[in-house]
Write a protein that holds these residues in place. Structure first.
Motif: not given
Ligand code: ADP
Ligand code: ADP
Length: 239
Positions: A7-12, A52-61, A66-71
């Motif tokens: 959802n609305n995934l952004g990454k930098h 989640r080998m890299v941090e998610i900058s925006e949005g969610s997976v 289960q939300s991967v971002g905050g794990m």
């Protein structure tokens, strides 16, 4: 609920320009999806955000709700047992044998590998051999991985991914280093896994023809944005 929701995934990386922008899609159980796009489009980064080998900058997976971002560490470990990873350069441990590399998948990565073989039950070893047999490389079980051809190493990679009974397999350019013959073998296996085991497969490819030949659905990425998402047969000129 879809198995995978992005959802609305952004990454930098390091606050620089975004390499993924507002990426939205869902993938259901047992789907075989190819992500295509030119080099630098963000395909690899997308897979890295999903496990989640890299941090998610925006949005969610979300995987399986289960939300991967905050794990935190522990949930991440269990997340990764649900996700099989297949890489362009196989990422096997060269000095270990084929069977050890396959069993390694059950530990997750970054495990101390000394004496790994003895740490497994007979049942686990049996399962590893069964997988090797299915992929046609059981004869090489006790060879060091660096003695195998690229195509054989990638088959070991597939076994390593499958031994943890993943719900989803993420493949990052799995055939980019292989000759056409080995590429066909690997793609056929990936397709078979999806059809027979119902495992969801997300495959990054830069060869559009291969994607069209194998995937039910194609997601086209360009400069970090989705420019196509639909049945493979509807894709013509997108790159
Ligand atoms: P693709 O897999 O489609 O070739 P990538 O996801 O590898 O695309 O790369 C997308 C963009 O992100 C590229 O511009 C690349 O240079 C940049 N990038 C990838 N990994 C990193 C990293 N670890 N640090 C900084 N930039 C990166
Ligand atoms: P790096 O070496 O770039 O710091 P990491 O430390 O994140 O990368 O990962 C170590 C190695 O393990 C890398 O080669 C990476 O591709 C691989 N790896 C990461 N996640 C998995 C996974 N779920 N299954 C198998 N190998 C993985």
């Amino acid at each position: 609920m879809a198995l995978l929701e992005v959802n609305n995934l952004g990454k930098h990386y390091n606050g620089e320009t975004k390499v993924l922008k507002n990426v939205n899609f869902e993938v259901g159980s047992g789907e075989f999806v190819s992500i295509i796009g030119p080099s630098g489009a963000g395909k690899s980064t997308l897979l890295r955000c999903i496990n989640r080998m890299v941090e998610i900058s925006e949005g969610s997976v979300f995987i399986d709700g289960q939300s991967v971002g905050g794990m935190k560490k522990k949930s991440l470990r269990s997340l990764r047992t649900n996700i099989g990873m297949i890489f362009q350069h196989y990422n096997l441990v060269p000095r270990l044998t084929v069977i050890e590399n396959v069993l390694h998948g059950r530990f997750g990565y970054k495990t101390n590998l000394q004496g790994i073989f003895g740490r497994f039950t007979e049942k686990e070893k049996e399962k590893a051999f069964e997988l090797l047999d299915k992929l046609g490389i059981a004869d090489h079980a006790y060879k060091r991985c660096d003695q195998l051809s690229g195509g054989q190493q990638q088959r070991v990679g597939i076994c390593r991914a499958l031994i943890q009974d993943p719900k989803i397999i993420l493949c990052d350019e799995p055939i980019a280093s292989l000759d056409p013959n080995s590429s066909k073998i690997i793609m056929d296996y990936l397709k078979k896994i999806t059809n027979e085991l119902g495992i969801t497969c997300l495959v990054n490819l830069h060869q559009v023809e291969v994607a069209k030949a194998y995937a039910d659905r194609i997601i086209g990425l360009k400069s970090g944005e989705i420019v196509f998402d639909g049945p493979s047969k509807l894709l013509y000129q997108e790159k």
